[in-house]
Design a protein around this motif. Structure first.
Motif, PDB file in Angstrom:
ATOM      1  N   VAL A  12       0.837  -1.202   0.000  1.00  0.00           N
ATOM      2  CA  VAL A  12       0.000   0.000   0.000  1.00  0.00           C
ATOM      3  C   VAL A  12       0.874   1.256   0.000  1.00  0.00           C
ATOM      4  O   VAL A  12       0.600   2.227  -0.721  1.00  0.00           O
ATOM      5  N   LEU A  15       2.364   1.817  -3.472  1.00  0.00           N
ATOM      6  CA  LEU A  15       1.349   2.374  -4.369  1.00  0.00           C
ATOM      7  C   LEU A  15       1.125   3.852  -4.061  1.00  0.00           C
ATOM      8  O   LEU A  15       0.973   4.672  -4.973  1.00  0.00           O
ATOM      9  N   ALA A  16       1.109   4.181  -2.771  1.00  0.00           N
ATOM     10  CA  ALA A  16       0.918   5.580  -2.368  1.00  0.00           C
ATOM     11  C   ALA A  16       2.076   6.448  -2.863  1.00  0.00           C
ATOM     12  O   ALA A  16       1.868   7.590  -3.306  1.00  0.00           O
ATOM     13  N   THR A  28      -2.415   7.852  -0.057  1.00  0.00           N
ATOM     14  CA  THR A  28      -2.690   6.540   0.532  1.00  0.00           C
ATOM     15  C   THR A  28      -4.140   6.119   0.281  1.00  0.00           C
ATOM     16  O   THR A  28      -4.421   4.960  -0.022  1.00  0.00           O
ATOM     17  N   ALA A  31      -4.332   5.027  -3.134  1.00  0.00           N
ATOM     18  CA  ALA A  31      -3.713   3.709  -3.272  1.00  0.00           C
ATOM     19  C   ALA A  31      -4.693   2.606  -2.877  1.00  0.00           C
ATOM     20  O   ALA A  31      -4.716   1.530  -3.495  1.00  0.00           O
TER      21      ALA A  31
END
Length: 246
Positions: A12, A15-16, A28, A31
């Motif tokens: 996560v 992705l953020a 976030t 994400a």
């Protein structure tokens, strides 16, 4: 479990980081939405298979009705005949459950990851991703900075739930609920089933905001996905399986 949560938290966060230039402090949250879309995309082939199975069951409805009439006094024979019909037509009564079963671990990971302190400090605007609606109410009320974030989510969930409710009522009117054999209380189940669309409102209110984002994104995907799947060739859609609503 701790190692799995750590690996999931790392995913996560990465992705953020990728989304940071576009979404800044809400990276976030973005994400989480992206992760949810990736999960739904991964199980989409199973959703298509579930839709094909549902279309087949709709097509077989007259045969099932004939079998129920023929074996009305012999439930065991009825079950055997229905099983043989499903096997011959390669229709699985459990096909609609698989997409939800595969999504469950992702939802649980999201829930546990943000329910603790591992992801503290991440927010969606003014609302911490690990907080609940009760926390937003305690800090500013329903129209406070965090409360307004939840109001937007509730409006979105209510809109999707209303759309699903109307579709389900139309589907049940056109094709009564088929439970495979005579079942006491089937009429009550058919009346309650459309209202289950609004259960997502309760889920959003009681889980951490991060998990609520997962639920809202997944529910919206389900509504759009089913609309597209059953419009591809103008097929008639049967009642929405309970397992695919979330």
């Amino acid at each position: 479990m701790s190692d799995i949560l750590s690996a999931f938290g790392f995913l996560v966060e990465r992705l953020a980081d990728l989304l940071q230039p576009l979404f800044a402090t809400t990276a976030t949250a973005a994400a989480i939405v992206l992760f949810t879309l990736l999960v739904r995309l991964a199980v989409h082939p199973l959703s298509r298979a579930s839709a094909r199975g549902q279309k087949a069951r709709t097509r077989l409805a007259p045969e099932l009705a004939a079998l129920r009439k023929k074996h009305a006094k012999n439930p065991e024979k009825l079950r055997q005949a229905v099983t043989e019909l499903h096997a011959r037509e390669k229709v699985s009564p459990f096909a609609g459950i698989l997409p939800s079963l595969l999504q469950a671990p992702a939802f649980l990971l999201m829930y546990h990851l943000f329910a603790g302190d591992r992801m503290a400090g991440h927010t969606l605007l003014a609302a911490p991703l690990g907080d609940h609606w009760a926390d937003a109410l305690a800090h500013g009320g329903p129209f406070g900075p965090a409360g307004r974030v939840y109001l937007v989510l509730f409006v979105l969930v209510a809109a999707v739930a209303t759309y699903t409710y109307r579709r389900t009522k139309t589907q049940l009117a056109a094709q009564p609920l088929d439970l495979g054999q005579p079942t006491p209380g089937a009429g009550a189940i058919a009346r309650v089933m459309p209202l289950l669309s609004f259960a997502t409102l309760i889920t959003v209110a009681v889980v951490p905001l991060a998990a609520a984002l997962y639920v809202v994104t997944s529910t919206t995907w389900t509504a759009v996905e089913r609309t597209l799947l059953f419009r591809e060739r103008g097929e008639k859609e049967g009642p929405v399986p309970l397992a695919t609503r979330a």
